[in-house]
Design a protein around this motif. Structure first.
Motif, PDB file in Angstrom:
ATOM      1  N   ALA A   3      22.391  29.518  67.541  1.00 32.84           N
ATOM      2  CA  ALA A   3      21.383  30.413  68.121  1.00 32.84           C
ATOM      3  C   ALA A   3      20.789  29.810  69.391  1.00 32.84           C
ATOM      4  O   ALA A   3      20.567  30.517  70.391  1.00 32.84           O
ATOM      5  CB  ALA A   3      20.282  30.677  67.095  1.00 32.84           C
ATOM      6  N   CYS A  13       9.595  43.175  70.230  1.00 35.83           N
ATOM      7  CA  CYS A  13      10.122  44.520  69.984  1.00 35.83           C
ATOM      8  C   CYS A  13       9.247  45.582  70.642  1.00 35.83           C
ATOM      9  O   CYS A  13       9.728  46.677  70.977  1.00 35.83           O
ATOM     10  CB  CYS A  13      10.231  44.766  68.480  1.00 35.83           C
ATOM     11  SG  CYS A  13      11.542  43.789  67.691  1.00 35.83           S
ATOM     12  N   THR A  20      16.415  40.664  65.760  1.00 38.25           N
ATOM     13  CA  THR A  20      17.546  39.752  65.936  1.00 38.25           C
ATOM     14  C   THR A  20      17.798  39.465  67.408  1.00 38.25           C
ATOM     15  O   THR A  20      18.039  38.314  67.806  1.00 38.25           O
ATOM     16  CB  THR A  20      18.815  40.344  65.307  1.00 38.25           C
ATOM     17  OG1 THR A  20      18.588  40.569  63.912  1.00 38.25           O
ATOM     18  CG2 THR A  20      20.011  39.418  65.495  1.00 38.25           C
ATOM     19  N   HIS A  21      17.724  40.507  68.238  1.00 42.25           N
ATOM     20  CA  HIS A  21      17.902  40.316  69.680  1.00 42.25           C
ATOM     21  C   HIS A  21      16.738  39.533  70.291  1.00 42.25           C
ATOM     22  O   HIS A  21      16.897  38.867  71.321  1.00 42.25           O
ATOM     23  CB  HIS A  21      18.038  41.670  70.389  1.00 42.25           C
ATOM     24  CG  HIS A  21      19.316  42.387  70.104  1.00 42.25           C
ATOM     25  ND1 HIS A  21      19.459  43.270  69.060  1.00 42.25           N
ATOM     26  CD2 HIS A  21      20.522  42.338  70.725  1.00 42.25           C
ATOM     27  CE1 HIS A  21      20.693  43.754  69.048  1.00 42.25           C
ATOM     28  NE2 HIS A  21      21.361  43.206  70.047  1.00 42.25           N
ATOM     29  N   ASP A  31       9.182  33.680  64.177  1.00 42.63           N
ATOM     30  CA  ASP A  31       8.938  34.860  63.339  1.00 42.63           C
ATOM     31  C   ASP A  31       7.628  35.554  63.701  1.00 42.63           C
ATOM     32  O   ASP A  31       7.536  36.788  63.646  1.00 42.63           O
ATOM     33  CB  ASP A  31       8.903  34.458  61.867  1.00 42.63           C
ATOM     34  CG  ASP A  31      10.279  34.123  61.314  1.00 42.63           C
ATOM     35  OD1 ASP A  31      11.269  34.576  61.918  1.00 42.63           O
ATOM     36  OD2 ASP A  31      10.362  33.399  60.303  1.00 42.63           O
ATOM     37  N   SER A  56      15.854  44.654  68.928  1.00 33.91           N
ATOM     38  CA  SER A  56      15.589  44.430  67.508  1.00 33.91           C
ATOM     39  C   SER A  56      15.043  43.017  67.346  1.00 33.91           C
ATOM     40  O   SER A  56      15.127  42.202  68.273  1.00 33.91           O
ATOM     41  CB  SER A  56      16.876  44.582  66.697  1.00 33.91           C
ATOM     42  OG  SER A  56      17.750  43.496  66.981  1.00 33.91           O
ATOM     43  N   VAL A  99      15.134  36.958  69.027  1.00 37.75           N
ATOM     44  CA  VAL A  99      15.079  35.525  68.691  1.00 37.75           C
ATOM     45  C   VAL A  99      15.437  34.638  69.885  1.00 37.75           C
ATOM     46  O   VAL A  99      14.647  33.759  70.263  1.00 37.75           O
ATOM     47  CB  VAL A  99      15.970  35.208  67.474  1.00 37.75           C
ATOM     48  CG1 VAL A  99      16.116  33.702  67.286  1.00 37.75           C
ATOM     49  CG2 VAL A  99      15.387  35.832  66.220  1.00 37.75           C
ATOM     50  N   GLY A 129      16.712  29.704  63.963  1.00 38.34           N
ATOM     51  CA  GLY A 129      18.084  29.684  63.485  1.00 38.34           C
ATOM     52  C   GLY A 129      18.724  28.329  63.681  1.00 38.34           C
ATOM     53  O   GLY A 129      18.045  27.323  63.916  1.00 38.34           O
ATOM     54  N   GLU A 188      17.849  42.344  75.654  1.00 41.70           N
ATOM     55  CA  GLU A 188      18.517  41.265  74.941  1.00 41.70           C
ATOM     56  C   GLU A 188      18.886  40.158  75.922  1.00 41.70           C
ATOM     57  O   GLU A 188      18.855  40.350  77.142  1.00 41.70           O
ATOM     58  CB  GLU A 188      19.775  41.776  74.239  1.00 41.70           C
ATOM     59  CG  GLU A 188      20.805  42.351  75.192  1.00 41.70           C
ATOM     60  CD  GLU A 188      22.010  42.920  74.454  1.00 41.70           C
ATOM     61  OE1 GLU A 188      22.376  42.359  73.396  1.00 41.70           O
ATOM     62  OE2 GLU A 188      22.577  43.919  74.933  1.00 41.70           O
TER      63      GLU A 188
END
Length: 577
Positions: free
Chosen positions: A157, A93, A101-102, A86, A99, A104, A153, A16
């Motif tokens: 973000a 990953c 989310t991490h 995206d 994840s 992005v 985001g 992350e």
């Protein structure tokens, strides 16, 4: 510029991006200052925004209105720009991200790292990564809620992605770069406002006349420097120790004000960007693009050969003997720009070319690769007239068209091989080693010129072999060649197969992630070389940049050339039979 503290994030190794409250607070302050009404109002009243408005009106009148029917099939064909975050999260990953989310903020930060690692090859790798982190604040305004939003985001973000750079870097040049960022972000916000207003103009030609006439190339480039965030993007990495011998205390390459060759090379970041955005900018109504402005002002001939001229920019700055400092550095930056805009997933160059080829008919022919036996002449014979721009005030090209050059059968490859070796080798390489590399390049370029389309893929290994030859000539410590060059050799071969040759084959598959994998693998392999001793790492990176950009630009199969010459042929109605 200096590091206040060591960064925790390691590209493609960390799970992350760490968050720093001091960094996120600084990010909020910078964006708040950029959006302050008095700052926006000041920018709105500046010559920069006046240039943007007249540019938009010129393009509307001379291109989008006058040539709407010619552009429509191209706009319909190419993939929509945006949403690249995206598309790449799954790959992150698979490479340690906790994840999606991490992943992005990792994707945002590493987007710039590919550019910085390829272009500013004399810097410290950790500082380049932190510079890329800080630079996310420019993307925060340019991308969020835009038609071509990257999908990362909101502003918060991007502030997270920028926080480690803001927390770990200090010094006068960093402070100045953050002030530059406030201005850039305000320019971007004000540009969006004026773009909306310009679309309401009923008579764009009359608006241009009332404003004092068309925008000149010099006026355009001055405004585009701020619109493209060129000042802070360059100030940060050029404030690192590897560039202090050629910059002032605030990271400015001052020789660009005196040497036209250096200025043209530094401007390559804008011009490669313009090429990959030709059709997407038409699709999205984005009107700040030099190529679109040249087409609107001077017609198709004003852009035909633009990419060959851009290739010549890199080689001319390496040949310039004006005595100013920074020619080698400027050429390296230009080569990094070439790599970045071809490979980064935001611009989808390969998929654009595949989509245009799939249209068939005149469009397919306009964007096709050059025929065997006719590939090297255009790039080899293109020469630049003196100056620091690529067009005259009336948008006439400042390069000599290939058709005007004398025919030199059999000698094009020798000429281009000399340019390729100069790109790839340090300036002080022994003559015998340079000649051996030139011989290797010559043989390969002859094959590139004459090979049938279906045989071009077989040349990938030869490009890897040339890279090995260059490294043997350039790297003093052969022990360092055992670890890092192998991944880079594989990257060169993949770029040839995937980005140079493959643009003609098939219809793009929206689900495949080969572009994303190649961009990430290139970034990872390049960044790994920054762990080597500085001189050895720089020599390997220079060899990689030189060989790869020679494959892209000097082989006669340039994807950039297909994009610029393709749109020119469409507008001129001269697609080959």
């Amino acid at each position: 510029m200096y590091m206040i503290q060591e960064p925790l994030y390691e590209p493609y190794r960390s799970a992350e991006v760490p968050r720093y409250e001091v960094g996120e607070r600084a990010a909020r302050q910078i964006l708040s200052a950029a959006f302050a009404p008095e700052v926006i109002q000041s920018v709105m009243q500046s010559p920069l925004l006046a240039t943007a408005q007249v540019t938009a009106a010129q393009i509307r009148a001379g291109l989008w209105t006058a040539r709407k029917d010619s552009l429509a099939p191209l706009i319909e064909a190419v993939p929509r720009k945006g949403g690249e975050v995206d598309r790449i999260l799954g790959e992150y990953c698979l490479r340690h991200a906790k994840s999606p989310t991490h992943a992005v903020p990792m994707a945002m930060r590493d987007f710039i790292l590919l550019w910085f690692a390829a272009a500013f090859i004399r810097a410290d790798g950790r500082m380049l990564d932190l510079c890329g982190s800080t630079s996310c604040l420019m993307m925060a305004v340019d991308y969020v809620a835009a038609v071509d939003d990257a999908g990362g985001g909101g502003h918060a973000a991007y502030g997270t992605a920028a926080s480690e750079g803001l927390a770990c870097l200090g010094g006068k040049s960093v402070t100045q770069a953050l002030r530059d960022t406030v201005l850039v972000d305000a320019v971007l916000r004000a540009r969006d406002i004026t773009t909306t207003e310009t679309r309401r103009i009923m008579d764009p030609s009359g608006f241009v006349d009332a404003a004092g006439g068309p925008v000149t190339p010099r006026e355009y480039m001055r405004a585009r420097w701020w619109d493209a965030a060129m000042v802070p993007y360059h100030r940060l990495p050029m404030s690192t120790p590897g560039y202090r011998s050629v910059t002032d205390r605030l990271g400015t390459l001052t020789a660009a004000d005196r040497c036209g060759a250096i200025k043209r090379a530094i401007d390559c970041a804008i011009r490669y960007n313009e090429i990959v955005d030709i059709v997407p900018d038409c699709a999205n109504g984005e009107s700040f693009n030099e190529i679109l402005l040249a087409l609107a002002s001077g017609g198709g001939h004003a852009v035909y050969g633009y990419a060959d001229a851009l290739a010549r920019v890199t080689d001319d700055v390496l040949e310039c003997d004006c005595g100013a400092s920074g020619h080698e550095e400027a050429a390296e930056i230009a080569m990094g720009d070439c790599l970045f805009y071809l490979l980064t997933t935001r611009y989808q160059m390969r998929k654009q070319l595949q989509s245009l080829a799939a249209v068939g008919g005149a469009t397919q022919r306009a964007y096709a690769q050059r025929a065997p036996g006719a590939r090297l002449q255009a790039v080899a014979s293109t020469t630049l007239r003196p100056g620091n721009l690529l067009h005259s005030d009336t948008w006439e090209p400042l390069w000599k068209p290939a058709e005007a050059a004398p025919r030199m059968p059999g000698r094009w490859a020798v000429h281009l091989a000399r340019r390729a070796a100069r790109r790839s080798l340090p300036a002080d390489t022994a003559a015998c080693d340079r000649e051996r590399c030139e011989t290797k390049f010559t043989s390969l370029l002859v094959d590139c010129d004459n090979a049938p389309h279906q045989s071009l893929r077989t040349l990938a290994k030869q490009w890897g072999d040339v890279f090995d030859t260059v490294l043997t000539a350039a790297v003093a410590d052969q022990a360092s060649l055992r670890q890092h060059p192998r991944p880079l050799r594989e990257i060169i071969e993949r770029i040839w197969l995937h980005s140079v040759v493959d643009g003609d084959e098939g219809t793009p598959n929206p689900a495949e992630r080969a572009d994303e994998q190649l961009a990430m693998d290139t970034t990872q392999a390049l960044f790994a070389t920054y762990e080597l001793p500085p001189t050895e790492g720089w020599t390997i990176r220079r060899a990689f940049s030189g060989v790869t950009t020679s494959a892209i630009e000097l082989s006669g199969l340039s994807p950039y050339g297909r994009m610029t010459d393709g749109i020119s042929r469409i507008l001129l109605g001269t697609a080959p039979s």
